[in-house]
Design an enzyme around this catalytic site. Structure first.
Site, PDB file in Angstrom:
ATOM      1  N   GLU A 122      -5.741  -3.908  -0.959  1.00 50.34           N
ATOM      2  CA  GLU A 122      -6.128  -5.101  -0.189  1.00 50.34           C
ATOM      3  C   GLU A 122      -7.259  -5.891  -0.840  1.00 50.34           C
ATOM      4  OE1 GLU A 122      -5.518  -2.115   0.957  1.00 50.34           O
ATOM      5  OE2 GLU A 122      -4.741  -2.106   3.001  1.00 50.34           O
ATOM      6  N   TRP A 160     -20.901  14.905  11.207  1.00 52.57           N
ATOM      7  CA  TRP A 160     -19.888  14.653  10.189  1.00 52.57           C
ATOM      8  C   TRP A 160     -20.185  15.442   8.925  1.00 52.57           C
ATOM      9  CZ3 TRP A 160     -18.888   8.605  10.099  1.00 52.57           C
ATOM     10  CH2 TRP A 160     -18.262   8.259  11.299  1.00 52.57           C
ATOM     11  N   THR A 175       0.870  -1.176   0.000  1.00 56.86           N
ATOM     12  CA  THR A 175       0.000   0.000   0.000  1.00 56.86           C
ATOM     13  C   THR A 175       0.910   1.231   0.000  1.00 56.86           C
ATOM     14  OG1 THR A 175      -0.052   0.124   2.394  1.00 56.86           O
ATOM     15  CG2 THR A 175      -1.761  -1.187   1.356  1.00 56.86           C
ATOM     16  N   LYS A 227     -15.169  16.366  11.416  1.00 57.72           N
ATOM     17  CA  LYS A 227     -16.038  16.171  12.577  1.00 57.72           C
ATOM     18  C   LYS A 227     -16.306  17.527  13.218  1.00 57.72           C
ATOM     19  CE  LYS A 227     -14.020  11.635  13.048  1.00 57.72           C
ATOM     20  NZ  LYS A 227     -12.769  11.773  12.292  1.00 57.72           N
TER      21      LYS A 227
HETATM   22  P1  ADP Z   1      -4.033   4.015  -0.675  1.00 53.89           P
HETATM   23  O1  ADP Z   1      -4.828   3.436   0.466  1.00 53.89           O
HETATM   24  O2  ADP Z   1      -2.591   4.099  -0.398  1.00 53.89           O
HETATM   25  O3  ADP Z   1      -4.620   5.275  -1.261  1.00 53.89           O
HETATM   26  P2  ADP Z   1      -5.298   2.209  -2.464  1.00 53.89           P
HETATM   27  O4  ADP Z   1      -5.153   2.376  -3.899  1.00 53.89           O
HETATM   28  O5  ADP Z   1      -5.331   0.846  -1.915  1.00 53.89           O
HETATM   29  O6  ADP Z   1      -4.118   2.959  -1.855  1.00 53.89           O
HETATM   30  O7  ADP Z   1      -6.562   3.051  -2.002  1.00 53.89           O
HETATM   31  C1  ADP Z   1      -7.763   2.505  -1.552  1.00 53.89           C
HETATM   32  C2  ADP Z   1      -8.671   3.604  -1.124  1.00 53.89           C
HETATM   33  O8  ADP Z   1      -8.977   4.484  -2.200  1.00 53.89           O
HETATM   34  C3  ADP Z   1     -10.007   3.137  -0.643  1.00 53.89           C
HETATM   35  O9  ADP Z   1      -9.947   2.675   0.676  1.00 53.89           O
HETATM   36  C4  ADP Z   1     -10.856   4.394  -0.792  1.00 53.89           C
HETATM   37  O10 ADP Z   1     -10.672   5.284   0.284  1.00 53.89           O
HETATM   38  C5  ADP Z   1     -10.269   5.039  -2.013  1.00 53.89           C
HETATM   39  N1  ADP Z   1     -11.122   4.743  -3.177  1.00 53.89           N
HETATM   40  C6  ADP Z   1     -10.902   3.841  -4.132  1.00 53.89           C
HETATM   41  N2  ADP Z   1     -11.886   3.875  -5.061  1.00 53.89           N
HETATM   42  C7  ADP Z   1     -12.759   4.824  -4.676  1.00 53.89           C
HETATM   43  C8  ADP Z   1     -13.998   5.349  -5.201  1.00 53.89           C
HETATM   44  N3  ADP Z   1     -14.516   4.918  -6.325  1.00 53.89           N
HETATM   45  N4  ADP Z   1     -14.615   6.318  -4.495  1.00 53.89           N
HETATM   46  C9  ADP Z   1     -14.097   6.791  -3.349  1.00 53.89           C
HETATM   47  N5  ADP Z   1     -12.947   6.363  -2.817  1.00 53.89           N
HETATM   48  C10 ADP Z   1     -12.285   5.385  -3.460  1.00 53.89           C
END
Ligand code: ADP
Length: 561
Positions: free
Chosen positions: A341, A459, A197, A454
């Site tokens: 993940e 929220w 990640t 918050k």
């Molecule tokens: P990082 O956590 O380092 O940014 P990832 O690519 O694994 O790397 O990111 C996953 C996160 O990206 C998700 O947990 C979410 O917060 C965000 N995410 C992914 N796709 C979407 C989406 N379509 N809309 C909103 N958030 C998204």
């Protein structure tokens, strides 16, 4: 596996392992004529059939085993753009039983060093153009024994690198190698690939995909409810191969013969527009940032991009304004949610049949979408209680399924990590995303848990404010972050990037949010600032951590209304 009762009827089905090797062999045998086209920036793109790439993957496996001594679960890293050679590595390494470790070339140097050492990578296959990034780090990478260089770039940079690693040329290494490989019989639960990640919070965490999870995920990508492409299609794979296996596209394409158009290092809006016009992909996949750039380019310099009718967008929330603008261009965005993940396909927003052609359709498309059968989702409230799918109760999303991580890599010869803040006691992944699920199963994310504002016990969704702001004609980009406030605990700070030549005053933007964006009065930001660009993470998402720090250190010129 033991059976729960003694005289159970045994299934009469064959138990054939689900492996990357099988995907490779199938792609070569059945879809050998499908193509990987790699953009070269000048002259003709490089064109290679699946059959050719498959043969070269076999030769690469020979080189890795016979010349470089790769054995067992050795980690072979790639530091590469999206191109045919990277696809070859994608198949050669897992098929021979080793572990492909894709390195994110946009990470800060110290994180790359940390990750390579943590994974104890033995080999790095690197694109020549990335040697300026790799060479200065080599002295700090004691486990790396061999560097394999592919494509143009200054090799002399490696001379002064102070590393014991031996340097090889990709093409020389694979030339004249046998064109068949007696692939080992693998257990489908074995590690095939790993990806860390991006470490926005704390050290990066290693996710290790199995052959089985990749196989099942690829089948899902290919389902009509997900991307649903065929060998009539060409997909422009903008999402990097180092970012969650390019959303599974290189594997999925070998299953069904979808042609791939690979941009290599030419990821700027102008070359992307040029390759779409010239190579006529029908589908493309990338994060919203890329699409916003392309939109500006196409607005300034219109081109014939009519071949491209389907666009998969995920990685961060797709702003409604972007979806509308792409609809006007004849490119239909399909919104998807996922994480490193989750392999990454978690949900995809294809509206239900009854909503097609109705006023409800656009609303469905803006959600993050529905879970496929292989992924289960549940919402957990602040007190740990399970929330109903009523479209209103907001909680943290937890998921489990066949291609969802259940732990993190913890170095060779150690048990994987089951961090309590990332996995529930019963093994579900805590996503850190907050949202609702409608009674018909559509997920709507309102924010990341750490980005929610918050304010006075309520929220405020930063994403909602951003989307509303980005629909203003003068606004190119906008990011909203929580900042400390004496009275309310936290309040939103709006950081705005104006379009070239555009002007806007904050009072007008605030009024726009209330009138056009339907934002409740108490949610309207009173702190505003104009910035040149929103800082981005290594995978092109808004980096709100940087904005929060800049605010805390007084680096932003903030106006208070
Ligand atoms: P990082 O956590 O380092 O940014 P990832 O690519 O694994 O790397 O990111 C996953 C996160 O990206 C998700 O947990 C979410 O917060 C965000 N995410 C992914 N796709 C979407 C989406 N379509 N809309 C909103 N958030 C998204």
């Amino acid at each position: 596996m033991s059976l729960p009762w003694e005289d159970a009827v045994l299934s009469t089905m064959q138990d054939v392992p689900l492996t990357v090797t099988r995907i490779l062999e199938h792609g070569v045998l059945v879809h050998g004529r499908s193509r990987i086209t790699t953009w070269t920036g000048e002259g003709e793109p490089q064109r290679r059939s699946f059959a050719e790439a498959g043969t070269r993957a076999v030769q690469l496996a020979h080189a890795l085993r016979d010349d470089l001594g790769v054995r067992g679960d050795d980690r072979v890293a790639t530091l590469m753009w999206n191109n045919a050679e990277h696809v070859e590595a994608y198949f050669a390494i897992p098929s021979m039983g080793a572990v492909l470790h894709t390195l994110n070339l946009r990470l800060p140097a110290e994180q790359l060093v940390w990750i390579v050492n943590h994974a104890a990578d033995k080999i790095v296959i690197v694109n020549g153009s990335l040697l300026p990034l790799l060479a200065p780090l080599l002295a700090k990478l004691p486990t790396v024994e061999h560097i394999v260089v592919s494509g143009p770039g200054d090799r002399s940079l490696l001379d002064a690198a102070g590393s014991h690693a031996r340097v090889h040329e990709y093409e020389e290494l694979i030339a004249d190698k046998p064109t068949t490989f007696d692939w080992p019989e693998l257990d489908e639960r074995q590690a095939a690939a790993m990806c860390y990640t991006s470490g926005t919070t704390g050290d990066p965490k290693g996710v290790v995909y199995s052959h089985r999870s990749i196989y099942l995920h690829s089948m899902q990508v290919n389902m009509a409810e997900s991307m649903g492409l065929t060998d009539e299609d060409t997909t422009l794979v903008v999402v990097p191969q180092f970012h969650v296996n390019a959303w599974g596209l290189p594997h999925a394409t070998f299953m069904t013969g979808i042609n791939m158009l690979m941009p290599d290092r030419f990821l700027q809006p102008a070359p992307l527009a040029e390759m779409i016009e010239q190579e006529k992909p029908t589908h493309a996949a990338a994060v919203p940032t890329i699409w916003r750039g392309l939109l500006a380019e196409l607005t300034a310099r219109p081109r014939d991009v009519s071949s491209l009718t389907q666009v998969s967008v995920g990685g961060s929330a797709c702003p409604p304004s972007l979806m509308r603008a792409f609809d006007d261009l004849g490119m239909r965005i399909c919104h998807a949610w996922g994480m490193t993940e989750t392999s990454p396909l978690g949900t995809m927003a294809r509206p239900p049949a009854h909503a097609l052609g109705t006023d409800e359709e656009f609303g469905y498309r803006l959600t993050q979408g529905r879970f496929p059968a292989g992924v289960e989702g549940r919402l957990i409230g602040p007190g740990g209680e399970r929330l109903p799918w009523d479209g209103e109760s907001a909680g943290e999303l937890e998921v489990r399924g066949n291609w969802i991580a259940g732990s993190y890599y913890n170095g060779p010869d150690t048990e994987p990590l089951r961090l309590a803040d990332k996995f529930s006691e019963d093994g579900w992944l805590k996503t850190g995303d907050v949202g609702t699920i409608s009674p018909d199963g559509f997920l709507t994310l309102t924010d990341r848990a750490k980005d929610v504002i918050k304010s006075g016990g309520e929220w405020i969704s930063s994403v909602e404010l951003e989307n509303a702001l980005m629909s203003h004609p003068a606004v190119a980009e906008a990011a909203v972050v929580a900042v400390p406030d004496d009275k309310w605990g936290e309040r939103p700070l709006a950081t705005v990037v104006l379009k070239e030549g555009a002007t806007a005053d904050f009072d007008a933007l605030r009024a726009f949010l209330a009138e056009e964006g339907n934002i409740a009065k108490w949610q309207l930001p009173e702190r505003w600032t104009i910035i040149e660009a929103v800082p981005k993470t290594s995978v092109g998402k808004f980096d709100k951590k940087v904005l929060r720090r800049q605010y805390a250190e007084g680096e932003l010129d903030v106006t208070r209304l």
